[in-house]
Design an enzyme around this catalytic site. Structure first.
Site, PDB file in Angstrom:
ATOM      1  NE  ARG A  36      -4.282  -1.694   1.721  1.00 22.78           N
ATOM      2  CZ  ARG A  36      -5.085  -2.294   2.569  1.00 22.78           C
ATOM      3  NH1 ARG A  36      -4.798  -2.321   3.857  1.00 22.78           N
ATOM      4  NH2 ARG A  36      -6.187  -2.865   2.141  1.00 22.78           N
ATOM      5  CE  LYS A 200     -18.547 -14.125  10.495  1.00 23.84           C
ATOM      6  NZ  LYS A 200     -18.826 -12.875  11.196  1.00 23.84           N
ATOM      7  N   GLY A 353      -7.218  -8.703   1.180  1.00 23.28           N
ATOM      8  CA  GLY A 353      -5.871  -8.821   1.757  1.00 23.28           C
ATOM      9  C   GLY A 353      -5.265 -10.215   1.669  1.00 23.28           C
TER      10      GLY A 353
HETATM   11  P1  AMP Z   1     -12.506 -12.964   4.643  1.00 22.80           P
HETATM   12  O1  AMP Z   1     -11.998 -11.824   5.463  1.00 22.80           O
HETATM   13  O2  AMP Z   1     -13.970 -13.139   4.662  1.00 22.80           O
HETATM   14  O3  AMP Z   1     -11.936 -12.969   3.238  1.00 22.80           O
HETATM   15  O4  AMP Z   1     -11.970 -14.290   5.361  1.00 22.80           O
HETATM   16  C1  AMP Z   1     -10.631 -14.562   5.520  1.00 22.80           C
HETATM   17  C2  AMP Z   1     -10.461 -15.529   6.649  1.00 22.80           C
HETATM   18  O5  AMP Z   1     -11.165 -16.728   6.379  1.00 22.80           O
HETATM   19  C3  AMP Z   1      -9.017 -15.908   6.861  1.00 22.80           C
HETATM   20  O6  AMP Z   1      -8.604 -15.425   8.105  1.00 22.80           O
HETATM   21  C4  AMP Z   1      -9.032 -17.431   6.809  1.00 22.80           C
HETATM   22  O7  AMP Z   1      -8.230 -18.018   7.806  1.00 22.80           O
HETATM   23  C5  AMP Z   1     -10.488 -17.759   7.055  1.00 22.80           C
HETATM   24  N1  AMP Z   1     -10.830 -19.067   6.509  1.00 22.80           N
HETATM   25  C6  AMP Z   1     -10.693 -19.485   5.247  1.00 22.80           C
HETATM   26  N2  AMP Z   1     -11.055 -20.772   5.116  1.00 22.80           N
HETATM   27  C7  AMP Z   1     -11.440 -21.193   6.332  1.00 22.80           C
HETATM   28  C8  AMP Z   1     -11.934 -22.429   6.841  1.00 22.80           C
HETATM   29  N3  AMP Z   1     -12.085 -23.476   6.044  1.00 22.80           N
HETATM   30  N4  AMP Z   1     -12.234 -22.496   8.160  1.00 22.80           N
HETATM   31  C9  AMP Z   1     -12.075 -21.431   8.941  1.00 22.80           C
HETATM   32  N5  AMP Z   1     -11.621 -20.225   8.533  1.00 22.80           N
HETATM   33  C10 AMP Z   1     -11.312 -20.108   7.236  1.00 22.80           C
END
Ligand code: AMP
Length: 395
Positions: A36, A200, A353
């Site tokens: 950034r 999520k 990110g």
């Molecule tokens: P986001 O900010 O919604 O893009 O989510 C990113 C986060 O999702 C990261 O910190 C990952 O560790 C978490 N993540 C991805 N896959 C999984 C999973 N199968 N179980 C739990 N957390 C996850």
């Protein structure tokens, strides 16, 4: 949306307030990824050709209740000084000491950087009085912090509005981001594949619903894949899933089917018995996951299937990791997607990110068409929302 640009501004010797996104990740006070900062340089350098009275400002992290050294922009100031070969005058007390006083005393070799804007509640509250404080004696407002344009923070919208439209503009990074994302939304070349991952479903529903009207394939990974699998009646064991999102997943399936959009879900997984970095990875070669195991990454067959779809695409948009990317044992799926994007001949756009870190870790960040510096901002843009920080810079 057409934005006012730097070339629309009269800049000679003007006092410029430059809102940037210098919110870089740090560990023990050290910057771990300076993307950034580097992305902010072209606009700073452009402005420095016309004036040396530049006041740079940014947020950093999410400090609560006032100044917190953990979120200080001081290390960023030091890095900027080295990259610009200038002295960065770091101003902490800009509420009591009007910044224009500093700007009027600057030598040509100096620029001003304000301490983290979020040390003041007025920033997140979009407070008019705080915006007025920031803009005392300022002639021109430039925003180049794409990562914050989706927030109506004081420095993002109220500060711009203290000046007439002719004295505000978007910097080069915002222009670049908006051009890349507009192209994807307006005229994506088919086949258009969207790769969505992350924690999520609930965070990504609006963007999925909008993109489903434009894309041909939707590849799903990350924890959100388990909610989609569950909605299909597949056992997900102890994987994280959102029970309250199952009906929206069904709506997405129906919507996709009626538009002939193909949705791909993981067919195998890398699992563990506990949510821990030290957990032993367990390969599960079926879509269903047994009791006691949780899916933490997509498996090798899924990676190969996703690679093949990505390879045949003319446009690929990726947001969100395929697994718990922060832990090396569960980063393989995200790294595989990063490599697949690098190898495709189509246009490739990456936001968020973790996906950008995966590109960097795979050493392929320079092999995608556009890397967005703003995860949340790019998602909201792709949802089709009008973003407050862009609205105030519109022509
Ligand atoms: P986001 O900010 O919604 O893009 O989510 C990113 C986060 O999702 C990261 O910190 C990952 O560790 C978490 N993540 C991805 N896959 C999984 C999973 N199968 N179980 C739990 N957390 C996850």
């Amino acid at each position: 949306m057409q934005l006012r640009s730097l070339s629309d501004l009269e800049l000679t010797n003007k006092r410029v307030f430059l809102r940037l996104d210098l919110n870089v990740p740090t560990k023990d006070g050290k910057i771990t990824d300076e993307t950034r900062i580097v992305e902010a340089l072209p606009t700073i350098q452009y402005l420095l050709k016309h004036t040396n009275r530049i006041c740079m400002a940014s947020h950093m992290g999410r400090p609560k209740g006032g100044p917190d050294p953990k979120y200080s922009l001081e290390p960023v100031g030091a890095r900027l000084a080295a990259l610009l070969n200038k002295e960065v005058v770091f101003v902490r007390n800009y509420v009591e000491e009007p910044v224009n006083q500093y700007l009027d005393q600057l030598s040509p070799n100096q620029v001003v950087l304000l301490e983290n804007l979020r040390f003041h509640d007025g920033e997140k509250d979009g407070d008019q009085a705080f915006a007025q404080t920031l803009m005392r004696g300022i002639d021109v407002y430039v925003n180049d912090g794409f990562g914050a344009v989706h927030r109506a923070d004081a420095s993002v919208s109220a500060a711009a509005e203290t000046l007439p439209p002719a004295k505000r503009a978007a910097g080069l990074l915002i222009q670049k981001e908006v051009a890349a994302l507009t192209e994807v939304m307006a005229q994506p070349k088919a086949p258009f594949t969207v790769v969505m991952g992350g924690a999520k479903v609930s965070d990504k529903v609006p963007v999925i619903l909008n993109l489903i009207t434009k894309c041909n394939n939707l590849l799903i990974g990350g924890a959100m894949a388990y909610t989609f699998l569950k909605a299909k009646g597949v056992d997900v064991g102890a994987s994280k899933y959102e029970a309250d999102q199952l009906s929206i997943c069904e709506k997405i399936f129906t919507n996709a089917e009626s538009r002939k959009v193909k949705i791909f879900l993981p067919v195998d997984h890398i699992c563990a018995t506990e949510f821990s970095e030290k957990a032993k990875p367990v390969a599960v070669q079926t879509p269903a996951i047994g009791a006691g195991l949780m899916g933490l990454d997509i498996g090798p067959s899924t990676r190969e299937q996703y690679r093949q779809v990505i390879e045949k695409s003319a446009t690929v948009l990726w947001n969100g990791p395929m697994g718990v990317f922060e832990w090396p044992a569960f980063a393989g799926g995200s790294l595989a997607v990063a490599k697949a994007l690098a190898e495709t001949k189509g246009k490739t756009i990456v936001g968020g990110g973790d996906s950008v870190s995966a590109l960097n870790q795979a050493g392929v960040a320079d092999r995608v068409s556009h890397v967005s510096t703003g995860g949340g901002a790019s998602l909201e843009f792709l949802e089709g929302k009008t973003l407050p920080g862009l609205k105030v810079l519109a022509k």
